[in-house]
Motif scaffolding. Structure first.
Motif: not given
Length: 79
Positions: A1-7
Motif C-alpha cells: 500500500m505504501l507504493h500506492h500512497h507514493h503514486k
C-alpha cells in the motif's frame, strides 16, 4: 500500500492545480486524459471517455465530498 500512497502523492503533486491537497473532478479528468490516449480523440469518443472518468471519480470518492484525497486516490490506484 505504501507504493500506492507514493503514486497518489505524486499524482497530487502533478495534478492538484489549486493546491488544496486533493483532486477535484476537473483535476482528475486532466490526470486521466494525460495518462491515456483517449484525450487525443475528438467528438463522441471524447465525451464517452469523460463520462467514464466521471463514473470512476464518483466510485473513488468514497466519502462523497466531491474531492479525492490521498487515501481515496491511493485506494483507487490500488484497485
Amino acid at each position: 500500500m505504501l507504493h500506492h500512497h507514493h503514486k497518489a502523492a505524486r499524482a497530487l503533486e502533478l495534478f492538484d492545480f489549486d493546491g488544496s491537497g486533493s483532486l477535484t473532478l476537473g483535476e482528475f479528468q486532466a490526470m486521466a486524459l494525460t495518462l491515456t490516449t483517449k484525450g487525443k480523440t475528438k467528438g463522441k469518443h471524447r465525451v464517452e471517455g469523460e463520462d467514464v472518468v466521471s463514473e470512476m471519480f464518483a466510485a473513488a470518492d468514497t466519502n462523497r465530498d466531491g474531492l479525492l484525497d490521498i487515501t481515496e486516490l491511493a485506494a483507487f490506484i490500488a484497485s
